[in-house]
Design an enzyme around this catalytic site. Sequence first.
Site, PDB file in Angstrom:
ATOM      1  N   SER A  43     -15.407 -32.183   1.660  1.00  0.00           N
ATOM      2  CA  SER A  43     -14.224 -31.365   1.426  1.00  0.00           C
ATOM      3  C   SER A  43     -13.142 -32.057   0.606  1.00  0.00           C
ATOM      4  O   SER A  43     -12.216 -31.411   0.145  1.00  0.00           O
ATOM      5  CB  SER A  43     -13.649 -30.892   2.756  1.00  0.00           C
ATOM      6  OG  SER A  43     -13.345 -32.003   3.565  1.00  0.00           O
ATOM      7  N   HIS A  85     -18.486 -26.049   4.523  1.00  0.00           N
ATOM      8  CA  HIS A  85     -18.017 -25.600   3.202  1.00  0.00           C
ATOM      9  C   HIS A  85     -19.156 -25.080   2.326  1.00  0.00           C
ATOM     10  O   HIS A  85     -18.933 -24.789   1.149  1.00  0.00           O
ATOM     11  CB  HIS A  85     -17.289 -26.731   2.477  1.00  0.00           C
ATOM     12  CG  HIS A  85     -15.934 -27.023   3.032  1.00  0.00           C
ATOM     13  ND1 HIS A  85     -14.823 -26.261   2.732  1.00  0.00           N
ATOM     14  CD2 HIS A  85     -15.510 -27.989   3.893  1.00  0.00           C
ATOM     15  CE1 HIS A  85     -13.768 -26.752   3.370  1.00  0.00           C
ATOM     16  NE2 HIS A  85     -14.159 -27.791   4.086  1.00  0.00           N
ATOM     17  N   LYS A 139     -14.161 -20.631   7.723  1.00  0.00           N
ATOM     18  CA  LYS A 139     -13.971 -20.822   6.290  1.00  0.00           C
ATOM     19  C   LYS A 139     -14.420 -19.561   5.543  1.00  0.00           C
ATOM     20  O   LYS A 139     -13.749 -18.544   5.636  1.00  0.00           O
ATOM     21  CB  LYS A 139     -14.632 -22.122   5.872  1.00  0.00           C
ATOM     22  CG  LYS A 139     -13.878 -23.267   6.558  1.00  0.00           C
ATOM     23  CD  LYS A 139     -14.216 -24.642   6.169  1.00  0.00           C
ATOM     24  CE  LYS A 139     -13.198 -25.580   6.803  1.00  0.00           C
ATOM     25  NZ  LYS A 139     -13.784 -26.611   7.637  1.00  0.00           N
TER      26      LYS A 139
HETATM   27  C1  LIG Z   1     -13.541 -27.348   8.831  1.00  0.00           C
HETATM   28  C2  LIG Z   1     -14.665 -28.237   9.161  1.00  0.00           C
HETATM   29  C3  LIG Z   1     -15.112 -28.384  10.470  1.00  0.00           C
HETATM   30  C4  LIG Z   1     -14.397 -27.749  11.636  1.00  0.00           C
HETATM   31  O1  LIG Z   1     -14.660 -26.403  11.724  1.00  0.00           O
HETATM   32  P1  LIG Z   1     -13.691 -25.487  12.614  1.00  0.00           P
HETATM   33  O2  LIG Z   1     -14.546 -24.320  12.932  1.00  0.00           O
HETATM   34  O3  LIG Z   1     -12.521 -25.128  11.788  1.00  0.00           O
HETATM   35  O4  LIG Z   1     -13.346 -26.283  13.820  1.00  0.00           O
HETATM   36  C5  LIG Z   1     -16.212 -29.180  10.706  1.00  0.00           C
HETATM   37  N1  LIG Z   1     -16.833 -29.811   9.697  1.00  0.00           N
HETATM   38  C6  LIG Z   1     -16.430 -29.709   8.419  1.00  0.00           C
HETATM   39  C7  LIG Z   1     -17.170 -30.418   7.346  1.00  0.00           C
HETATM   40  C8  LIG Z   1     -15.322 -28.923   8.115  1.00  0.00           C
HETATM   41  O5  LIG Z   1     -14.922 -28.838   6.853  1.00  0.00           O
END
Ligand SMILES: *Cc1c(COP(=O)(O)O)cnc(C)c1O
Length: 399
Positions: free
Chosen positions: A187, A215, A247
């Site tokens: 990310s 992502h 996301k």
């Molecule tokens: C956003 C994210 C998470 C966490 O996910 P949530 O459902 O928002 O808790 C876990 N791993 C990665 C790589 C992320 O980008």
Amino acid sequence: MAGRDPVSFLREEYQRLVSSDLDWKLRVLEGPSAPRCVVDGKNVIMLCSNNYLSLSNHPKVKQAAIDAVRTHGAGSGSVRPIAGNMDLHSELERRLARFKDAEASLVYQTGFAANAGLIPQLVDQGDLIVSDELNHGSIIDGVRLSRADRGVYRHCDMGDLKSVLEKAEEHEPRYRRILVITDGVFSMDGDMAPMDKVAALAHDHGAMVYVDDAHGEGVLGEGGRGIVAHHHLSRDAVHVEMGTFSKAFGVVGGHVSGSRDLVNFAYNKSRTWLLSGSHPPAVVAACTAAIDVLETEPQHVRNLWTNTDYFRKGVRSLGFDTGSSVTPIIPVMVGDSGAAKRFSSRLYELGVFALPIVFPMVSKDKARIRTIMNAALAREDLDASLSAFEKVGKELGLI
Ligand SMILES: *Cc1c(COP(=O)(O)O)cnc(C)c1O
């Protein structure tokens, strides 16, 4: 000890963060997360949400949430294993498994809860976790909760992964289990793990493979099915496909997909799943509707990529460096932290909302403005954003 304030550290630590400009200054979004939105009272173009496909605003997704409140109420009443497992939860898991072409899926409260709950159950004392050095914080916390040995390989460096796995073969006593774990899309840089090669190396060493595709889902692969679909890997090449509904799906919630054995194991063992209340009906129904939209309206993923290609080409032709980005996460490299912060506040003044990513999240000389593309951004939004980047880039002498 008597007379000492036991909680004075709270303010001291906060003030230390403030004085070194490391505290989070929370901005307020007034209204929906949309390409044109209102942040702290100002109309801006949103370039930093994870709502890649704008599904949080899709009429079908919103309607599903409203309907579920009417039919099932505002809350689920319990944890899933006791009395909080509604038909809506099971339906979501069936739909997700079909979407992912997996035998079974399991929904967690969040992606963080999935990583923190499952990783320490997969490996324990006498086992080894092998992790990319830039993996997400929720993976790192999951790893910390496990008593397994840890091996870290250089970011996406398959030579290094191979040598970590080869060295593990010589370990005495022999490791019982080995888990190789990586983000699918990273990310900070928007680059991708070479998932086919990670899976092949793990296979050569009899290791489990776990990908965090937070992502990648809704973004990569046919119909947004994720990085495993992107590489056309077989069902058994990657044992745990983890993701999030927070996301591209536009709602909230974590999930894992894989074999029926994996899901049976995961829900019986993950403490975050067993001991924390289940999603309210509106959340689950909205997630199911988001899958529906992905399956029936392929234009959203297509538009996301059209915008991604247009914007990345645009910032590059202005003379900016976008690093190793190959996904809708497009970092615009600025250099030092101060410049990145100035850049972001000038963008905001010009009506573009994009945040700086600075040390310690990235190394000291790699501060950047991280932009995240969205399917619903119009061409004029992208052009207005590019003009703002050009103006600020020139003001700061970067281009
Ligand atoms: C956003 C994210 C998470 C966490 O996910 P949530 O459902 O928002 O808790 C876990 N791993 C990665 C790589 C992320 O980008």
